[in-house]
Write an enzyme that holds these catalytic residues in place. Structure first.
Site, PDB file in Angstrom:
ATOM      1  N   SER A 105       0.831  -1.340   0.093  1.00 26.75           N
ATOM      2  CA  SER A 105      -0.077  -0.054  -0.127  1.00 26.75           C
ATOM      3  C   SER A 105       0.922   1.280   0.112  1.00 26.75           C
ATOM      4  O   SER A 105       1.986   1.270   0.170  1.00 26.75           O
ATOM      5  CB  SER A 105      -0.891  -0.105   1.174  1.00 26.75           C
ATOM      6  N   LYS A 106       0.235   2.334  -0.168  1.00 26.61           N
ATOM      7  CA  LYS A 106       1.008   3.618  -0.271  1.00 26.61           C
ATOM      8  C   LYS A 106       1.492   3.897   1.227  1.00 26.61           C
ATOM      9  O   LYS A 106       2.684   4.449   1.533  1.00 26.61           O
ATOM     10  CB  LYS A 106       0.045   4.654  -0.506  1.00 26.61           C
TER      11      LYS A 106
END
Length: 508
Positions: free
Chosen positions: A268-269
């Protein structure tokens, strides 16, 4: 005769393209080019509420930076290379088309109108949750809900004529065992009793992903749908839609997830923010991209290709052409691929070492200018020699400054540990004499300077460590860097002597 291979990459313009999306695009691209086929870009923008300005152009820029040539797609940037005979390539420009196909399913008895309000459906969900159950809109309750299946035809017509809000849902047949095939995961059996009646057409006049992508894939002659594992639960509905229309489905392949470096879950970011590495190909707002972090596109393509696929050999470095030749869905893994930030740096290091020095100079000059180095100190021959001396230790062009700043500026500070170890009571006197030796050296070339200093050391019965360490400390500010006499020769006689004098004064 076999149909021409046609694949599509179909992102939504809801923000930046995640590196997992780039990998999906890459696998589609490699497969298409391996089989002499077409790589189609389609923008799936049916959810207008989530549309983000600039996201579509970002997607095109990212693919171009990675070297993926789009054969057909929306004319995003006015490029004559984009377009094609299967357009338009934005779903928002095809909306009238989808209603026609949704109504066809209703007429054939494969779909129905549903007038349930969001509030009523929310009530049903909460009611089920209180009982520890999950609300599913399907065969077991649809006749009790507000839809055309539970009404007389006349009532349905009246509701539609009145403009009542409604959606069109797929009519999932009960008591069937669907036999599905996936190129990566093999045979899959699904019991239709566990499936819900998905919405195909929304009350805002736009289709859902399920209807739009099936219609588009069919009309665009897509032969292979290669997409992320997150779409695997939708495979049953998509197969049923193909059957309902009487169309031949494409070959499906669902790619494994890219997993976070440690722990469970997909990358994920937030993982990138915590770990200090990019998760987007290009920068987006405050988030740095691989391009801006100094990665070469070839390195990014290379490490992405080997996330979830292997060539069956020990080879790790591939050009795009080599990847196209080696790629096949038969060697794509079923399990998730663990993302390794250190390995991505290793790939960039390999590509940096392979590049010709001349190709690295423009980026290095930008680094130098950012550090205030004037243009007259950026002469090509000088920079070429500097880069050749230091690039072996670099992962990125930006590392060149840390590795070689002393070629451009005199040290203002000296490594404390090195000073304590190297600077003795008689060091300054010896360095004063060494500076005299250097001043007398002609020509001031690496070999001549080295020979002269070493003669001084042996003539005075000194150890090399007694002089060489302190001399490097004066010139570099630390005990690091390439061959000392190459450094002296490059910065020049006057600068070398000046630095020795400056160090003697500061470290007296």
């Amino acid at each position: 005769m076999a149909k021409k291979v046609r694949v599509r990459f179909a992102p939504s313009p809801t923000g930046p393209l995640h590196i997992g999306g780039v990998r999906t695009a890459l696998f589609n691209y490699l497969f298409a080019k391996k089989h002499g086929g077409d790589f189609v870009l389609r923008i799936e923008d049916t959810d207008q509420n989530r549309y983000v300005e600039g996201a579509e152009a970002y997607i095109v820029d990212a693919l171009e930076w990675c070297g993926m040539v789009i054969d057909e797609g929306p004319n995003t940037k006015g490029s004559a290379a984009l377009g094609g005979s299967y357009g338009p390539y934005r779903q928002s420009e095809r909306r009238d088309l989808y209603r026609q196909y949704a109504l066809e399913l209703v007429e054939k008895g494969h779909a129905y109108y549903a007038f349930d309000t969001p509030e009523r459906l929310d009530h049903h969900r909460k009611n089920h949750e209180e009982k520890g159950k999950t609300f599913i809109y399907n065969w077991h309750n649809r006749l009790k809900l507000d839809n055309s299946l539970s009404m007389l035809p006349q009532e349905v017509e009246e509701r539609l004529a009145s403009g009542a809000d409604h959606v069109i849902r797929f009519l999932t047949p009960p008591d069937q065992k669907l036999q599905l095939e996936d190129s990566i995961r093999g045979s899959i059996e699904i019991d239709t009793n566990v499936l819900d009646d998905k919405v195909l057409f929304k009350s805002d006049g736009m289709p859902t992903y399920h209807l739009a992508n099936i219609v588009d894939d069919h009309l665009m002659d897509i032969t292979h749908v290669i997409r992320g594992e997150e779409w695997l639960p939708s495979l049953a509905l998509h197969h049923q839609l193909y059957a309902a229309f009487g169309w031949t489905p494409p070959t499906f392949a669902h790619l494994p997830l890219i997993m976070k470096p440690t722990g469970k879950g997909k990358l994920s970011k937030r993982d990138g923010e915590k770990g200090g590495f990019p998760v987007f190909p290009l920068s987006w707002k405050e988030s740095q991209g691989y391009r801006e972090a100094g990665y070469f596109p070839e390195a990014v393509v290379n490490f992405l290709a080997l996330l979830g696929w292997n060539p069956g050999t020990e080879q790790e470095l591939f050009s795009m052409e080599e990847l196209i030749g080696a790629f096949g869905l038969d060697r794509v893994h079923k399990g998730g691929a663990r993302f390794d930030p250190d390995k991505t740096k290793w790939y960039n290091h390999q590509y940096l070492q392979r590049k010709k020095t001349a190709a690295l100079l423009p980026a290095f000059q930008e680094v130098l200018s950012a550090h205030g180095v004037p243009a007259e100190k950026q002469e090509t021959a000088f920079l070429t020699t500097v880069v050749d001396l230091i690039k072996e230790r670099a992962n990125f062009v930006s590392d060149f400054w840390e590795l070689g700043h002393y070629f451009f500026v005199s040290p203002e500070a000296y490594n404390d540990k090195a000073v304590k170890k190297q600077w003795k009571p008689d060091t300054a006197e010896h360095l004063r004499k060494v500076s005299e030796v250097l001043r007398a050296t002609e020509p001031f070339a690496p070999e001549a300077a080295e020979r002269a200093v070493k003669e001084y050391i042996t003539d005075n019965g000194l150890s090399f460590g007694k002089i060489m360490g302190p001399l490097r400390l004066c010139v570099v500010g630390d005990l690091k860097g390439p061959h000392l006499f190459h450094i002296l020769s490059l910065i020049g006689k006057e600068e070398s002597v000046a630095r020795i004098g400056k160090a003697m004064e500061k470290l007296a």
